[in-house]
Design an enzyme around this catalytic site. Structure first.
Site, PDB file in Angstrom:
ATOM      1  CG  ASP A  11      -0.090  -0.059   2.606  1.00  0.00           C
ATOM      2  OD1 ASP A  11       1.020   0.013   2.589  1.00  0.00           O
ATOM      3  OD2 ASP A  11      -0.703   0.290   3.636  1.00  0.00           O
ATOM      4  CB  CYS A  14       5.454  -2.341   2.103  1.00  0.00           C
ATOM      5  SG  CYS A  14       6.872  -2.010   1.074  1.00  0.00           S
ATOM      6  CG  HIS A 118       6.556  -5.306  -1.150  1.00  0.00           C
ATOM      7  ND1 HIS A 118       5.458  -4.423  -0.574  1.00  0.00           N
ATOM      8  CD2 HIS A 118       6.543  -6.407  -0.039  1.00  0.00           C
ATOM      9  CE1 HIS A 118       4.926  -5.118   0.398  1.00  0.00           C
ATOM     10  NE2 HIS A 118       5.393  -6.190   0.723  1.00  0.00           N
ATOM     11  CG  HIS A 195       4.481  13.293 -12.711  1.00  0.00           C
ATOM     12  ND1 HIS A 195       4.165  12.858 -13.992  1.00  0.00           N
ATOM     13  CD2 HIS A 195       4.096  14.486 -12.627  1.00  0.00           C
ATOM     14  CE1 HIS A 195       3.383  14.085 -14.664  1.00  0.00           C
ATOM     15  NE2 HIS A 195       3.521  15.046 -13.609  1.00  0.00           N
TER      16      HIS A 195
END
Ligand SMILES: [Zn+2]
Length: 201
Positions: A11, A14, A118, A195
Site C-alpha cells: 500500500d 510497506c 517491496h 512526478h
C-alpha cells in the site's frame, strides 16, 4: 527457530509497516514513522542535506509525509537511528544484507526483506510455517551473528525468483499514468516531470 517472511500489504507504506511490525507488532505505525522521518530531517539539517536526500530537505519532508511515497534506504538509515535499533535489510536479488545502525551499541536488531520494490518483515517463529503469529520473535539481540535460518530463507526466496529486476520491470507513473520500463526510466521521468509516485503493473 525458523525464519519466516511476514507479508506486509503493498500500500506504498510497506517499509514503514515492515519496520512497525518488527518493532511494535503493529501494522498501524506508518503515519507515525513517516513523522519520525520528517522530524529527524528537520532536527539535523547538517546530516540530512540535499546531497543526502536527493532533494531539498523541506521538499523531501513534504514528499515523504504523503501516504503514497515509498520509503527506501534513507528511511531505513533514519529509522534505525531514531528508533535506536539495528535494521538488517536483506535484498533477495543480490542476497546482500545491509545493516543500518550497526556499531551504534543498540540492544536489538530487526530484519526486513526487500524484493526490489517491496519490503516485508522477517521474524523467527517456532513453527516452520510460522503458524502462530502471536509467537513471532521480531527482535533479536544486535550482537547476534548472521542467523543461518535467515540466510537460508533469503537464499530460497532468491532461488524461487521472488524479486523484481528493477532494471527491466514494468511500472506506471501514478500521476500521469505513463507506462515505463525499469528504474532508470522512472528516475528520468521523475526528473523531467516532477512526478514521484510509481506503481508496478
Ligand atoms: Zn508522470
Amino acid at each position: 527457530m525458523h525464519a519466516i517472511r511476514r507479508v506486509i500489504a503493498s500500500d506504498n507504506s510497506c517499509l514503514f509497516n515492515a519496520v512497525g511490525y518488527c518493532c511494535e507488532k503493529s501494522l498501524r505505525e506508518s503515519t507515525r514513522l513517516r513523522k519520525v522521518i520528517v522530524d529527524a530531517i528537520r532536527a539535523d539539517p547538517a546530516t540530512f542535506d540535499e546531497a543526502f536526500l536527493g532533494k531539498a530537505p523541506t521538499e523531501y519532508a513534504d514528499w515523504i509525509s504523503k501516504p503514497n511515497s515509498w520509503g527506501g534506504q534513507v528511511e531505513l538509515f533514519i529509522l534505525a537511528k531514531a528508533l535506536r535499533v539495528e535494521i538488517a535489510a536483506y535484498d533477495i536479488q543480490t542476497e546482500r544484507c545491509d545493516v543500518y545502525g550497526q556499531d551504534a551499541d543498540y540492544e536489538d536488531r530487526i530484519m526486513v526483506i526487500y524484493d526490489g520494490l517491496h519490503y516485508d518483515s522477517i521474524v523467527l517463529n517456532p513453527s516452520s510455517i510460522g503458524a502462530d503469529v502471536e509467537k513471532d520473535v521480531s527482535r533479536v539481540p544486535a550482537s547476534t551473528p548472521a542467523l543461518a535460518s535467515v540466510a537460508a530463507l533469503v537464499r530460497s526466496q532468491h532461488a524461487a525468483k521472488k524479486f523484481t529486476d528493477t532494471a527491466n520491470f514494468s511500472l506506471r507513473c501514478l500521476v500521469c499514468q505513463k507506462g515505463l520500463t525499469g528504474q532508470a526510466e522512472a528516475v528520468a521521468h521523475a526528473k523531467s516531470t516532477g512526478h514521484a509516485n510509481f506503481g508496478e503493473y
